[in-house]
Design an enzyme around this catalytic site. Structure first.
Site, PDB file in Angstrom:
ATOM      1  N   TYR A  52       0.825  -1.214   0.000  1.00 47.85           N
ATOM      2  CA  TYR A  52       0.000   0.000   0.000  1.00 47.85           C
ATOM      3  C   TYR A  52       0.856   1.259   0.000  1.00 47.85           C
ATOM      4  O   TYR A  52       0.442   2.314   0.472  1.00 47.85           O
ATOM      5  CB  TYR A  52      -0.953  -0.012   1.202  1.00 47.85           C
ATOM      6  CG  TYR A  52      -2.029  -1.050   1.014  1.00 47.85           C
ATOM      7  CD1 TYR A  52      -3.201  -0.735   0.327  1.00 47.85           C
ATOM      8  CD2 TYR A  52      -1.852  -2.355   1.452  1.00 47.85           C
ATOM      9  CE1 TYR A  52      -4.169  -1.692   0.108  1.00 47.85           C
ATOM     10  CE2 TYR A  52      -2.815  -3.325   1.237  1.00 47.85           C
ATOM     11  CZ  TYR A  52      -3.979  -2.988   0.562  1.00 47.85           C
ATOM     12  OH  TYR A  52      -4.933  -3.933   0.333  1.00 47.85           O
ATOM     13  N   SER A  53       2.038   1.168  -0.583  1.00 45.76           N
ATOM     14  CA  SER A  53       2.981   2.265  -0.524  1.00 45.76           C
ATOM     15  C   SER A  53       2.663   3.353  -1.556  1.00 45.76           C
ATOM     16  O   SER A  53       2.738   3.121  -2.770  1.00 45.76           O
ATOM     17  CB  SER A  53       4.387   1.711  -0.777  1.00 45.76           C
ATOM     18  OG  SER A  53       5.272   2.743  -1.102  1.00 45.76           O
ATOM     19  N   ASN A  54       2.316   4.545  -1.062  1.00 41.66           N
ATOM     20  CA  ASN A  54       2.134   5.679  -1.973  1.00 41.66           C
ATOM     21  C   ASN A  54       3.450   6.058  -2.641  1.00 41.66           C
ATOM     22  O   ASN A  54       3.457   6.624  -3.734  1.00 41.66           O
ATOM     23  CB  ASN A  54       1.587   6.888  -1.221  1.00 41.66           C
ATOM     24  CG  ASN A  54       0.093   6.776  -1.005  1.00 41.66           C
ATOM     25  OD1 ASN A  54      -0.621   6.193  -1.814  1.00 41.66           O
ATOM     26  ND2 ASN A  54      -0.379   7.325   0.098  1.00 41.66           N
ATOM     27  N   LEU A 111       5.703   3.947  -3.786  1.00 37.30           N
ATOM     28  CA  LEU A 111       5.848   3.121  -4.997  1.00 37.30           C
ATOM     29  C   LEU A 111       5.065   3.733  -6.154  1.00 37.30           C
ATOM     30  O   LEU A 111       5.574   3.876  -7.266  1.00 37.30           O
ATOM     31  CB  LEU A 111       5.288   1.704  -4.752  1.00 37.30           C
ATOM     32  CG  LEU A 111       6.152   0.629  -4.124  1.00 37.30           C
ATOM     33  CD1 LEU A 111       5.380  -0.686  -4.120  1.00 37.30           C
ATOM     34  CD2 LEU A 111       7.460   0.461  -4.882  1.00 37.30           C
TER      35      LEU A 111
END
Ligand SMILES: *Cc1c(COP(=O)(O)O)cnc(C)c1O
Length: 274
Positions: A64-66, A68
């Site tokens: 859920y990495s913004n 990335l």
């Protein structure tokens, strides 16, 4: 690509202020693909990658990495191929963040937690060839340089700059650029007691240590991406009052602290970085 810079500064009108003044620095409005501080942290990394003639960006993150997704967007807009090393197993269908990263051209590779911890640059280079490496969360000296541009955009006096913290790079960066009587507080979105050490390390790494910041570890709500009914109700109520949908991972926890924590004496002017 249109970036909304400088990002707007808005006064918050809320009955819970208790005598303090709060302004929201709306970095969440810079660009839909670069929410929050993600553009700030990538800006000088992209310049470095270009100057070093790299054609590929490689970075890391959770599912859920913004960060990335933001790196994928940066590659798309600025002409780099992108590789995202994702911690954990692949789940299909992809969640919206990874789906967007893929749509923006990012190649995703999944690694288990042990491998992720051990990820060495050497192994990655054997596998993917040449790339410009951006650490998880974008947290390096270039990120601090980008975040250090935030205070100068705030065209009014203030006492405290608040930010929500994951890696601590934003806190480390803004603290290097405050005026003599100003300070910064980072509200950790993670459970644990490591953030201050991380911030110190990041500042040392670029030779710009400062003593004008602190971390508050009390408002993590159980840990990263964890929340309870209180936080959910706070975020929903904030949106109903102000028309701003705080992200519960970071911004919600910080605003909860500012509006309910009684952290500042009356008369303090606080800028909250969204
Ligand atoms: C990514 C993000 C953070 C984490 O920032 P760090 O520099 O890693 O501490 C904090 N707040 C928001 C809104 C974010 O998007």
């Amino acid at each position: 690509m249109d970036l909304r810079l400088p990002s707007p500064l808005e006064r918050l009108d809320d009955e819970r202020l208790g005598g303090i003044e709060v302004f929201l620095k709306r970095d969440d409005l810079i660009h839909p693909d670069f929410p929050g501080n993600k553009w700030r942290k990538l800006k000088y990394n992209l310049r470095a990658a270009r100057e070093q003639n790299h054609t590929t960006l490689l970075t890391f993150g959770g599912a859920y990495s913004n960060h990335l997704r933001a790196t994928a967007a940066a590659g798309h807009h600025f002409g780099f191929a992108t590789i995202g090393i994702v911690r954990g197993e692949q789940h299909t269908p992809l969640n919206p963040i990874l789906a967007r990263a893929t749509a923006l051209g990012m190649t995703l590779a999944y690694v288990d937690r042990a491998t992720y911890r051990e990820k060495t640059e050497e192994t990655l280079r054997e596998r993917y060839g040449d790339f410009y490496l951006i650490p998880e969360g974008g947290a390096n000296a270039y990120a601090l340089e980008g975040c250090a541009e935030i205070p100068a955009e705030i065209d009014r006096g203030f006492d405290v700059l608040c930010c929500s913290s994951g890696t601590g790079a934003t806190l480390a960066g803004v603290a290097t650029a405050l005026g003599p009587h100003q300070r910064a507080i980072g509200f950790s979105a993670l459970k644990g007691d490591f953030l201050a050490a991380d911030v110190r390390r990041l500042q040392s790494a670029c030779g710009r240590t400062s003593e004008n910041w602190s971390v508050d570890n009390r408002f993590h709500f159980g840990g990263f991406a964890k929340r309870d009914a209180t936080l959910t109700a706070f975020v929903d109520d904030f949106e109903a009052r102000h028309g701003i949908a705080l992200d519960p991972v970071y911004e919600g926890k910080m605003m909860y602290a500012i509006l309910t924590g009684r952290l500042f004496p009356a008369g303090t002017t606080v800028v909250a970085l969204l």
